[in-house]
Design an enzyme around this catalytic site. Structure first.
Site, PDB file in Angstrom:
ATOM      1  N   GLU A 133       4.209  -4.923   7.469  1.00 55.22           N
ATOM      2  CA  GLU A 133       3.363  -3.878   8.060  1.00 55.22           C
ATOM      3  C   GLU A 133       3.684  -3.614   9.523  1.00 55.22           C
ATOM      4  O   GLU A 133       3.611  -2.483  10.002  1.00 55.22           O
ATOM      5  CB  GLU A 133       1.883  -4.253   7.938  1.00 55.22           C
ATOM      6  N   GLU A 158      -0.411  -9.340  -0.228  1.00 61.02           N
ATOM      7  CA  GLU A 158      -1.834  -9.634  -0.015  1.00 61.02           C
ATOM      8  C   GLU A 158      -2.570  -9.729  -1.356  1.00 61.02           C
ATOM      9  O   GLU A 158      -3.454 -10.569  -1.531  1.00 61.02           O
ATOM     10  CB  GLU A 158      -2.462  -8.548   0.864  1.00 61.02           C
ATOM     11  N   ALA A 179       0.854  -1.189   0.000  1.00 60.85           N
ATOM     12  CA  ALA A 179       0.000   0.000   0.000  1.00 60.85           C
ATOM     13  C   ALA A 179       0.893   1.243   0.000  1.00 60.85           C
ATOM     14  O   ALA A 179       2.050   1.177   0.425  1.00 60.85           O
ATOM     15  CB  ALA A 179      -0.885  -0.008   1.236  1.00 60.85           C
ATOM     16  N   GLY A 239       0.732  -5.007   1.206  1.00 58.82           N
ATOM     17  CA  GLY A 239      -0.433  -5.119   0.342  1.00 58.82           C
ATOM     18  C   GLY A 239      -0.096  -5.802  -0.980  1.00 58.82           C
ATOM     19  O   GLY A 239      -0.974  -6.418  -1.608  1.00 58.82           O
TER      20      GLY A 239
HETATM   21  C1  LIG Z   1      -4.857  -2.369   3.768  1.00 61.22           C
HETATM   22  C2  LIG Z   1      -3.476  -1.988   4.163  1.00 61.22           C
HETATM   23  C3  LIG Z   1      -2.641  -3.120   3.816  1.00 61.22           C
HETATM   24  C4  LIG Z   1      -1.348  -3.108   3.726  1.00 61.22           C
HETATM   25  C5  LIG Z   1      -0.523  -2.056   4.249  1.00 61.22           C
HETATM   26  C6  LIG Z   1       0.787  -2.000   3.484  1.00 61.22           C
HETATM   27  O1  LIG Z   1       0.989  -2.573   2.458  1.00 61.22           O
HETATM   28  S1  LIG Z   1       1.925  -1.033   4.222  1.00 61.22           S
HETATM   29  C7  LIG Z   1       3.284  -1.104   3.108  1.00 61.22           C
HETATM   30  C8  LIG Z   1       4.025  -2.355   3.250  1.00 61.22           C
HETATM   31  N1  LIG Z   1       5.205  -2.311   2.420  1.00 61.22           N
HETATM   32  C9  LIG Z   1       6.391  -2.019   2.894  1.00 61.22           C
HETATM   33  O2  LIG Z   1       6.585  -1.804   4.068  1.00 61.22           O
HETATM   34  C10 LIG Z   1       7.498  -1.949   1.884  1.00 61.22           C
HETATM   35  C11 LIG Z   1       8.227  -0.644   2.025  1.00 61.22           C
HETATM   36  N2  LIG Z   1       9.247  -0.475   1.012  1.00 61.22           N
HETATM   37  C12 LIG Z   1      10.418  -1.129   1.060  1.00 61.22           C
HETATM   38  O3  LIG Z   1      10.691  -1.971   1.872  1.00 61.22           O
HETATM   39  C13 LIG Z   1      11.425  -0.719   0.031  1.00 61.22           C
HETATM   40  O4  LIG Z   1      11.134   0.554  -0.376  1.00 61.22           O
HETATM   41  C14 LIG Z   1      11.465  -1.663  -1.204  1.00 61.22           C
HETATM   42  C15 LIG Z   1      10.096  -1.829  -1.809  1.00 61.22           C
HETATM   43  C16 LIG Z   1      12.031  -3.024  -0.790  1.00 61.22           C
HETATM   44  C17 LIG Z   1      12.380  -1.038  -2.280  1.00 61.22           C
HETATM   45  O5  LIG Z   1      13.645  -0.781  -1.707  1.00 61.22           O
HETATM   46  P1  LIG Z   1      14.718   0.112  -2.465  1.00 61.22           P
HETATM   47  O6  LIG Z   1      15.923   0.130  -1.605  1.00 61.22           O
HETATM   48  O7  LIG Z   1      14.839  -0.334  -3.855  1.00 61.22           O
HETATM   49  O8  LIG Z   1      14.090   1.548  -2.568  1.00 61.22           O
HETATM   50  P2  LIG Z   1      13.726   2.582  -1.424  1.00 61.22           P
HETATM   51  O9  LIG Z   1      13.425   1.902  -0.162  1.00 61.22           O
HETATM   52  O10 LIG Z   1      14.769   3.634  -1.397  1.00 61.22           O
HETATM   53  O11 LIG Z   1      12.359   3.173  -1.965  1.00 61.22           O
HETATM   54  C18 LIG Z   1      12.319   3.931  -3.175  1.00 61.22           C
HETATM   55  C19 LIG Z   1      11.258   5.003  -3.040  1.00 61.22           C
HETATM   56  O12 LIG Z   1       9.991   4.366  -2.953  1.00 61.22           O
HETATM   57  C20 LIG Z   1       9.303   4.827  -1.784  1.00 61.22           C
HETATM   58  N3  LIG Z   1       8.484   3.713  -1.298  1.00 61.22           N
HETATM   59  C21 LIG Z   1       8.865   2.458  -1.080  1.00 61.22           C
HETATM   60  N4  LIG Z   1       7.839   1.712  -0.693  1.00 61.22           N
HETATM   61  C22 LIG Z   1       6.775   2.525  -0.672  1.00 61.22           C
HETATM   62  C23 LIG Z   1       5.411   2.321  -0.350  1.00 61.22           C
HETATM   63  N5  LIG Z   1       4.911   1.129   0.005  1.00 61.22           N
HETATM   64  N6  LIG Z   1       4.608   3.387  -0.407  1.00 61.22           N
HETATM   65  C24 LIG Z   1       5.058   4.597  -0.785  1.00 61.22           C
HETATM   66  N7  LIG Z   1       6.348   4.837  -1.112  1.00 61.22           N
HETATM   67  C25 LIG Z   1       7.176   3.804  -1.050  1.00 61.22           C
HETATM   68  C26 LIG Z   1      10.402   5.213  -0.829  1.00 61.22           C
HETATM   69  O13 LIG Z   1       9.940   6.095   0.125  1.00 61.22           O
HETATM   70  C27 LIG Z   1      11.403   5.824  -1.779  1.00 61.22           C
HETATM   71  O14 LIG Z   1      10.945   7.115  -2.057  1.00 61.22           O
HETATM   72  P3  LIG Z   1      11.971   8.305  -2.316  1.00 61.22           P
HETATM   73  O15 LIG Z   1      11.119   9.511  -2.455  1.00 61.22           O
HETATM   74  O16 LIG Z   1      12.732   7.957  -3.546  1.00 61.22           O
HETATM   75  O17 LIG Z   1      12.868   8.343  -1.103  1.00 61.22           O
END
Ligand SMILES: CC/C=C\CC(=O)SCCNC(=O)CCNC(=O)[C@H](O)C(C)(C)COP(=O)(O)OP(=O)(O)OC[C@H]1O[C@@H](n2cnc3c(N)ncnc32)[C@H](O)[C@@H]1OP(=O)(O)O
Length: 723
Positions: free
Chosen positions: A129, A109, A61, A106
Site C-alpha cells: 500500500e 490482510e 483492494a 487487502g
Molecule cells: C482498506 C484498504 C486496504 C488495502 C488497500 C489495498 O489493498 S491497495 C492494493 C494493494 N495491492 C497492490 O498494490 C497490488 C497491485 N497489483 C500488482 O502488484 C500486480 O498487478 C500483481 C497483482 C502482482 C499482478 O501482476 P501482473 O504482472 O500479473 O499483472 P498486472 O500488474 O499487469 O495487472 C493485471 C491487471 O490487473 C490490474 N490490477 C492489478 N492489481 C489491481 C488491484 N489491486 N486493483 C485493481 N486492478 C488491479 C492492473 O491494473 C492490470 O489491469 P489492465 O487493465 O490489464 O492493465
C-alpha cells in the site's frame, strides 16, 4: 464473485473470483462476506478454506475504486474490506487461507483475518500500500506485528516489500508451505484443525510481542522512515500505525489506522502514486505505426541469451538474465570483469537463498564470437562508441543465427545506424538498461525505423520477465530519458553561472524529492560521460569550430563549466572530486569544495557575470519546466506514446519522486497555463536558450483548455506518431 461449495463432506471451499487479480472491490468484499457467513451458518460445514480463482489468491483492494476511477466512493471500498476481514476473523469455524500467486495488500490482510495460512512455494506475500501512497487499513498494521513481531512488520509495511513463501514461513506469516496443489494441502490441513480452539488464532486478541528494546526500535524506524521518505507521507504514516499496535489496544490501534488512511486516501500524493501504478501498466500496451501492437504481436521465446561486454552495464544485464533463469553466454576479454560478475552472481544467489552453483552454471564465459551463435538474443553492452558498435553489429550479423535478435544497450546512440550495419535491420532494437542494471526497474526499448513487431514484442516481454517495466520509445538522440535530461542539466549549469552553488541547486531538487540532486548525480555517473558525448557532438574539446566563443555554441547559450572540470581532472566520485569533494577516489560522501567556489567566482569574473541571489522557486521551475518542456516535444514528435511513458521512465529510471507522479503529471498538477506562462517569462529573460521556448504541444493543450492528463494519450493519436 464468491461462491462456496462443500468438499470432502465438511469443508466449505470458498472461491474468490474477480479476474484478473481477484481485487477486492466493495461489491466483491460484501459478496465474500455473505458467502463466509452462509458457510458458517451451514451445519454440515466444520471448517472453511478460502482460495482465489485462476491461480492467484488476491491482489488487494480494487485500486480503481481507491483512486476514484470508478463510480464507488473510496471509503465504501475500505469499510467493506474492513468488515469482511473482521467477519472472517470472528467466524466460529476455522478459516484457512490457501494462498497461491499473490496475497498483496487487502489480500494479505484478508489472509491475516483467517485463522490459518497455507502458501504455495511460488507465492508472494506483502503489503504494498505504501507504494500507492496509502497504508494497509483493513487491520494489517495491527495484526501483522502481533503475528511476526515489530521489526519485520515495520519493515514490510513501511517499504511495501513482498516476501517469498519460504521467507513468509520463516517469519511465521504462514503456517505451512507446499509445492503441491495448494487447495488440496489446505483442505487436508483444514480437516486436521477443524476442532482446534480459535481464540489464540484470532490475531486481534493476541497481545503484541514486547521486546526489551521496543521503544528504541520504534523510534529508529520512525526516524528512518522520515529520512527515506523524501517528503512522502505514507511511509511515516505506516510506521505511526504499526507503532500504535505497541501502545494501544487493538480497537484503538485500528481507529488510528483508519484515521491515518482517511488523511492519505484523498491526498495529492496518493493520487500521484496511483497514477504511477496505472501508468506502469499502460506502457506495456505498446503499438507501432503499422498497426502491430502488444495484443497482435507475439514475442519470440528467449531460452538462451548472450551479453557482450561485462563492464558496469553488461554485468548487471547478465545478472538480471541469470536471475530470471535464462542461460547466458558472456563475452569479455578483461579477466578482472569475469571475477566481478562471478562475485555478483554469488551475492545474488545468497540473497535469493539459492546455491551459488544454481546461478554460476547458467553462465558461460567466452572470448570467441562463434560461441554466441546459438543465442536467441544478444545484448551488446560495449563502450559507447558508434563506430565500434557498428563494427560489432556487422560482425554479429554474420556470425549469429539468422533469426537472432541483436540488441544494443546504448543510452543515446542511433539505433537505426546500428541496424543499417547488419543484414537484419528488422531484428535490431535498443534495450537501454539503467545502472545498476540488476537493480533498476526500467528498460527503454528503442524501436528503430525498421524494427519488426516481433523484435519489439520480444524485447518488451524480456524486460517484463527480468522484473522490469519496459517502455517503448522511438529512436532519437538520447531517446526519451536522456534527451530530457539535457535541458535539465543545462539549466542547472546556467544557474551556477548566474550565482547559485551546486549544493544550493541539489538541496532544492532533493527537497522536492529527487533521490539525488543534479550535481551529485553527475558526480556519481562520472562527468566524463557527458564530456565524451559533447566532444562527439562538436560542443567541447578539439572539435569546437575555431573562433567559437566559450559560452556560445551554434548561436545559443552554452555553459562550458562541466567541460572545464573535466579538463581539471575532476570527473566526479571516481577521481575523488567533481562538483563536490570526496574522501578520495571512489568516495561516496559529498562535501562542498572551497576550490570549486573559487573556481566559480573566477569564472564569473572572467566572463563578466554578476552573481545574483537565486531563490528555490527559480531553481525548481527552470530545471523542471525545461525538462518537462522537452517531454512535450518528445510527445509532439511521437518519440513516446503518452505522458505515462515519460513519467514511468522518470520515476523508475531517474529518481523522480513517485509521490509527485513524474514530470508530465507534475506540470499537469501545477496547471499547464501557469507552466506556460513561467516558461514564456524565462524565455524572455534568456532568449538564447531554445529549451525554454514553450513547445507547440504545451501551447496546444493550453489552447484546448488544459485537458486532464488521462486524455492526452488519446489527443496525441491525432499527431505524428512513431509508435
Ligand atoms: C482498506 C484498504 C486496504 C488495502 C488497500 C489495498 O489493498 S491497495 C492494493 C494493494 N495491492 C497492490 O498494490 C497490488 C497491485 N497489483 C500488482 O502488484 C500486480 O498487478 C500483481 C497483482 C502482482 C499482478 O501482476 P501482473 O504482472 O500479473 O499483472 P498486472 O500488474 O499487469 O495487472 C493485471 C491487471 O490487473 C490490474 N490490477 C492489478 N492489481 C489491481 C488491484 N489491486 N486493483 C485493481 N486492478 C488491479 C492492473 O491494473 C492490470 O489491469 P489492465 O487493465 O490489464 O492493465
Amino acid at each position: 464473485m464468491a461462491q462456496y461449495s462443500r468438499v470432502r463432506g465438511s469443508v466449505a471451499l470458498l472461491r474468490l473470483t474477480n479476474p484478473p487479480v481477484n481485487a477486492l472491490s466493495a461489491a466483491v468484499s460484501r459478496d465474500l462476506e455473505r458467502a463466509v457467513r452462509s458457510a458458517c451458518a451451514d451445519s454440515a460445514v466444520r471448517v472453511l478454506v478460502l482460495r482465489g480463482h485462476g491461480g492467484t489468491f488476491c491482489g488487494g483492494a480494487d485500486i480503481r475504486e481507491l483512486a476514484g476511477l470508478v463510480d464507488v466512493p473510496f471509503r465504501v471500498g475500505v469499510s467493506s474490506l474492513v468488515a469482511l476481514v473482521d467477519a472472517v476473523e470472528a467466524a466460529e469455524k476455522p478459516v484457512v487461507a490457501a494462498i497461491e500467486g499473490v496475497a498483496l495488500g487487502g489480500g494479505l490482510e484478508l489472509a491475516l483475518g483467517c485463522h490459518f495460512r497455507i502458501a504455495h512455494g511460488q507465492a508472494r506475500l506483502g503489503l504494498p500500500e505504501v507504494t500507492l501512497g496509502l497504508l494497509p487499513a483493513a487491520g494489517g498494521t495491527q495484526r501483522l506485528p502481533r503475528l511476526v513481531g515489530f521489526p519485520a512488520a515495520l519493515e514490510l509495511v513501511a517499504t511495501g516489500r513482498d516476501v517469498s513463501a519460504e521467507e513468509a514461513l520463516a517469519l511465521g506469516l504462514v503456517d505451512h508451505v507446499t509445492d503441491g496443489d495448494v487447495e488440496e494441502a489446505a483442505v487436508e490441513f483444514a480437516r486436521r484443525v477443524a476442532d482446534e480452539p480459535l481464540a489464540s488464532r484470532r490475531l486481534s486478541t493476541r497481545p503484541p510481542p514486547r521486546p526489551a528494546d521496543l521503544d528504541t526500535l520504534l523510534q529508529v524506524a520512525l526516524e528512518r522512515a522520515q529520512r527515506r521518505a523524501r517528503g512522502a507521507l505514507a511511509p511515516v504514516a505506516c510506521v505511526q500505525a504499526v507503532r500504535a499496535a505497541a501502545t494501544l489496544p487493538f480497537t484503538q490501534g485500528l481507529q488510528l489506522e483508519q484515521e491515518l488512511m482517511a488523511a492519505l486516501l484523498p491526498s495529492n500524493q496518493a493520487r500521484a502514486m496511483q497514477y504511477c501504478f496505472f501508468a506502469q501498466r499502460i506502457v506495456g500496451k505498446w503499438s507501432l505505426p503499422g498497426g502491430a501492437n502488444w495484443r497482435n504481436s507475439p514475442a519470440r521465446a528467449v531460452s538462451r541469451a548472450a551479453v557482450i561486454g561485462l563492464g558496469t552495464m553488461g554485468r548487471g544485464i547478465a545478472v538480471s538474465l541469470v536471475r530470471a533463469g535464462i542461460p547466458v553466454v558472456a563475452m569479455e576479454t578483461d579477466e578482472k570483469q569475469l571475477r566481478v560478475v562471478t562475485a555478483m552472481l554469488e551475492r545474488e544467489a545468497a540473497k535469493q537463498r539459492r546455491s551459488p552453483d544454481s546461478y554460476l552454471q547458467l553462465v558461460q564465459f567466452t572470448l570467441e564470437r562463434r560461441d554466441l551463435g546459438d543465442a536467441d538474443l544478444v545484448v551488446e553492452a560495449v563502450f559507447e562508441d558508434l563506430a565500434l558498435k557498428k563494427r560489432l553489429f556487422a560482425e554479429l550479423s554474420s556470425s549469429c543465427r539468422p533469426d537472432t535478435l541483436l540488441c544494443s544497450n546504448t543510452s543515446a546512440l542511433d539505433v537505426d545506424a546500428l541496424a543499417a550495419a547488419t543484414r537484419r535491420p528488422e531484428l535490431v532494437v535498443g534495450m537501454h538498461f539503467f545502472a545498476p542494471a540488476h537493480v533498476m526497474k526500467l528498460l527503454e526499448v528503442v524501436c528503430g525505423a525498421r524494427s519488426s513487431p516481433v523484435a519489439v514484442a520480444t524485447a518488451m516481454q524480456l524486460g517484463k520477465r527480468l522484473g522490469k517495466v519496459s517502455v517503448a520509445v522511438a529512436n532519437c538522440p538520447g531517446f526519451a530519458g536522456n534527451r530530457m535530461l539535457k535541458p535539465y542539466v543545462e539549466q542547472a549549469s546556467f544557474l551556477l553561472e548566474e550565482g547559485a552553488t551546486p549544493q544550493q541547486v541539489d538541496a532544492v531538487l532533493e527537497d522536492f524529492g529527487f533521490a539525488m540532486g543534479v550535481f551529485r548525480m553527475s558526480d556519481l555517473s562520472g562527468l566524463d560521460v557527458g564530456w565524451r558525448v559533447r566532444e562527439e557532438a562538436g560542443l567541447a574539446g578539439p572539435t569546437v569550430p575555431p573562433g567559437e566563443s566559450a559560452r556560445r555554441r551554434h548561436g545559443c547559450r552554452y555553459s562550458p563549466l562541466a567541460d572545464l572540470l573535466c579538463e581539471h581532472g575532476r570527473l566526479g566520485q571516481k577521481t575523488g572530486r567533481g562538483w563536490y569533494l570526496y574522501e578520495g577516489p571512489g568516495g561516496r560522501a559529498a562535501t562542498p569544495d572551497p576550490w570549486l567556489h573559487d573556481f566559480l567566482d573566477q569564472y564569473r569574473r572572467r566572463h563578466g557575470l554578476r552573481p545574483r541571489r537565486i531563490d528555490q522557486q527559480e531553481v525548481l521551475e527552470r530545471c523542471l519546466y525545461a525538462l518537462a518542456n522537452e517531454g512535450f516535444r518528445i510527445l509532439e514528435e511521437g518519440v513516446a506514446a503518452g505522458p505515462e511513458d515519460i513519467d514511468t521512465i522518470y520515476v523508475l529510471g531517474y529518481g523522480w519522486p513517485a509521490h509527485r507522479g513524474g514530470p508530465m503529471y507534475h506540470v499537469a498538477a501545477v496547471g499547464l497555463p501557469a507552466v506556460l506562462s513561467r516558461l514564456e517569462h524565462f524565455r524572455r529573460l534568456h532568449p538564447d536558450v531554445p529549451q525554454l521556448r514553450p513547445s507547440a504541444l504545451l501551447r496546444h493543450l493550453v489552447a484546448e483548455g488544459s485537458p486532464p492528463i488521462s486524455r492526452w494519450r488519446e489527443l496525441l493519436k491525432g499527431l505524428r506518431s512513431q509508435l
